[in-house]
Motif scaffolding. Structure first.
Motif, PDB file in Angstrom:
ATOM      1  N   ASP A 221       0.822  -1.195   0.211  1.00 22.90           N
ATOM      2  CA  ASP A 221      -0.038  -0.284  -0.386  1.00 22.90           C
ATOM      3  C   ASP A 221       0.456   1.249  -0.233  1.00 22.90           C
ATOM      4  O   ASP A 221       0.977   1.682   1.211  1.00 22.90           O
ATOM      5  N   GLY A 224      -0.480   3.838   0.967  1.00 22.75           N
ATOM      6  CA  GLY A 224      -1.522   4.613   2.786  1.00 22.75           C
ATOM      7  C   GLY A 224      -2.914   4.739   2.371  1.00 22.75           C
ATOM      8  O   GLY A 224      -3.499   4.904   3.680  1.00 22.75           O
ATOM      9  N   ILE A 226      -5.624   1.940   3.335  1.00 21.21           N
ATOM     10  CA  ILE A 226      -5.828   1.243   3.941  1.00 21.21           C
ATOM     11  C   ILE A 226      -5.807   1.861   5.342  1.00 21.21           C
ATOM     12  O   ILE A 226      -6.394   1.588   5.918  1.00 21.21           O
ATOM     13  N   GLU A 227      -5.157   2.011   5.281  1.00 20.74           N
ATOM     14  CA  GLU A 227      -4.696   2.555   6.755  1.00 20.74           C
ATOM     15  C   GLU A 227      -5.458   4.137   6.915  1.00 20.74           C
ATOM     16  O   GLU A 227      -6.048   4.613   8.382  1.00 20.74           O
ATOM     17  N   SER A 228      -5.049   4.954   6.265  1.00 21.04           N
ATOM     18  CA  SER A 228      -6.061   6.062   6.220  1.00 21.04           C
ATOM     19  C   SER A 228      -7.536   6.126   6.072  1.00 21.04           C
ATOM     20  O   SER A 228      -7.649   7.256   6.578  1.00 21.04           O
ATOM     21  N   GLU A 229      -7.801   5.570   5.837  1.00 17.49           N
ATOM     22  CA  GLU A 229      -9.536   5.703   5.080  1.00 17.49           C
ATOM     23  C   GLU A 229     -10.009   4.735   5.810  1.00 17.49           C
ATOM     24  O   GLU A 229      -9.835   2.923   5.289  1.00 17.49           O
ATOM     25  N   GLN A 233     -10.222   0.094   5.285  1.00 16.97           N
ATOM     26  CA  GLN A 233      -9.156  -0.719   6.133  1.00 16.97           C
ATOM     27  C   GLN A 233      -9.993  -1.697   6.462  1.00 16.97           C
ATOM     28  O   GLN A 233      -9.956  -2.669   6.872  1.00 16.97           O
ATOM     29  N   TYR A 236     -10.247  -4.459   3.869  1.00 10.86           N
ATOM     30  CA  TYR A 236      -9.380  -5.086   3.987  1.00 10.86           C
ATOM     31  C   TYR A 236      -9.138  -5.807   5.355  1.00 10.86           C
ATOM     32  O   TYR A 236      -8.764  -6.802   4.861  1.00 10.86           O
ATOM     33  N   GLN A 237      -9.544  -5.852   6.260  1.00 14.22           N
ATOM     34  CA  GLN A 237     -10.224  -6.636   6.966  1.00 14.22           C
ATOM     35  C   GLN A 237     -10.876  -7.680   7.538  1.00 14.22           C
ATOM     36  O   GLN A 237     -10.911  -8.334   7.393  1.00 14.22           O
ATOM     37  N   LEU A 249       0.174  -7.100   4.259  1.00 14.99           N
ATOM     38  CA  LEU A 249       0.682  -5.869   3.871  1.00 14.99           C
ATOM     39  C   LEU A 249       2.018  -5.360   4.443  1.00 14.99           C
ATOM     40  O   LEU A 249       2.609  -6.076   4.849  1.00 14.99           O
ATOM     41  N   ASP A 251       5.607  -3.656   5.501  1.00 13.53           N
ATOM     42  CA  ASP A 251       5.607  -2.806   5.818  1.00 13.53           C
ATOM     43  C   ASP A 251       7.098  -1.407   5.399  1.00 13.53           C
ATOM     44  O   ASP A 251       8.020  -2.095   4.813  1.00 13.53           O
ATOM     45  N   ASN A 252       5.758  -0.606   5.219  1.00  9.64           N
ATOM     46  CA  ASN A 252       6.846   0.129   3.970  1.00  9.64           C
ATOM     47  C   ASN A 252       7.993   0.566   5.378  1.00  9.64           C
ATOM     48  O   ASN A 252       8.525   1.593   4.570  1.00  9.64           O
TER      49      ASN A 252
END
Length: 303
Positions: A221, A224, A226-229, A233, A236-237, A249, A251-252
């Motif tokens: 991602d 970002g 998936i984490e920001s919206e 999220q 995805y879950q 996911l 790790d960025n």
């Protein structure tokens, strides 16, 4: 309703897995056709028994003459090699073998005859250098370059192929995918970069493929989303839960390297994400395994 909501509703009610799909698989290398057809059975995976795959195998005129008397037996061997008896009970498989003077026109004609909602074109890296598509995309990203100028940067045969590919992807009525066959024989490790918001249509294919056991799907991602919206999220879950943890996911905080990319069997990416990826100076883009670039129908995506 935005696309994330629409996907959640389709997945939650199992509508996506009950949807009838009709895919057209086009190729001129038989081995590429076999590999792509096996991938397609996962992409159109359905709980309905009404899905279908049509194979369009382009051959030379001399090959057609050589096979003329034994064509029916040859077709039967190909079909048996692609799908098991159990799979053939669930998916209707048709095979056309023919020479062509205009493969683009033939693809469009047969896709309309078969009412295909997905066209996948497979190209072996020995037939056509994937780097040419990358070069074409980089030239295309500069708005000062005309189409005539861009095509002049390639040999005549290369330019004709690129012109036809561009025309195929510019059609809006059918989802279209370009598969670069780099020799993968299985699809157990799949890497999915998300570089544009529009790339979330890939989640449709991700969800179907991840239903299969022994598959590991890594999502990068990069933006970002998936984490920001919250909706993304939640989506995805939901998919992770439904697919028994086969999706991960990236790790960025870690860099992606060629060793990781070479270890993957397949990359799946949207056309807009692909356009961004090839214009980004990332060394591992020269190490890509087999790659599937997908453009969704424009009326399917509302962001």
């Amino acid at each position: 309703m935005d696309f994330a909501d629409m996907l959640s509703n389709r997945f939650d009610g199992e509508a996506e897995m009950k949807k009838n799909n009709s895919a057209l698989i086009c190729f001129s290398s038989l081995e590429t056709g076999k590999v792509l057809s096996r991938l397609a059975t996962r992409i159109i995976r359905s709980k309905s028994e009404k899905s279908s795959i049509t194979l369009l195998y382009f051959i030379d005129k001399s090959e057609e003459i050589r096979l003329s008397e034994g064509m029916d037996e040859y077709k039967h061997r190909i079909i048996s090699d692609i799908l098991s008896t159990e799979e053939r009970d669930k998916i209707t498989l048709r095979l056309f073998i023919q020479p062509t003077d205009d493969y683009y026109a033939d693809i469009i004609r047969i896709s309309e005859e078969q009412k295909s909602n997905l066209i996948l074109l497979g190209i072996n890296n020995k037939e056509f250098d994937p780097g040419l598509v990358k070069k074409y995309g980089q030239l295309k990203s500069d708005p000062t370059h005309s189409e005539i100028f861009i095509l002049e940067q390639f040999e005549e045969r290369e330019a004709e192929t690129l012109k036809n590919l561009n025309a195929l992807f510019n059609r809006e009525s059918v989802s279209t995918g370009l598969f670069f066959d780099n020799g993968s024989m299985q699809f157990r490790k799949i890497f999915i970069p998300i570089l544009q918001k529009s790339d979330i249509h890939i989640f449709t294919y991700l969800y179907r493929i991840a239903q299969r056991e022994n598959v590991k799907i890594m999502i990068w991602d990069a933006i970002g989303i998936i984490e920001s919206e919250a909706k993304m999220q939640k989506l995805y879950q939901f998919i992770t839960k439904k697919t028994e943890g086969r999706i991960y996911l990236w790790d960025n905080n870690k860099k992606i390297g060629c060793d990781f990319i070479r270890d993957q069997d397949l990359v799946i990416i949207g056309t807009e994400g692909w356009g961004k990826l090839i214009c980004t100076p990332l060394p591992w883009t020269d190490c890509l395994p087999s790659t599937l670039i997908i453009k969704e129908t424009t009326n399917s995506i509302q962001l």
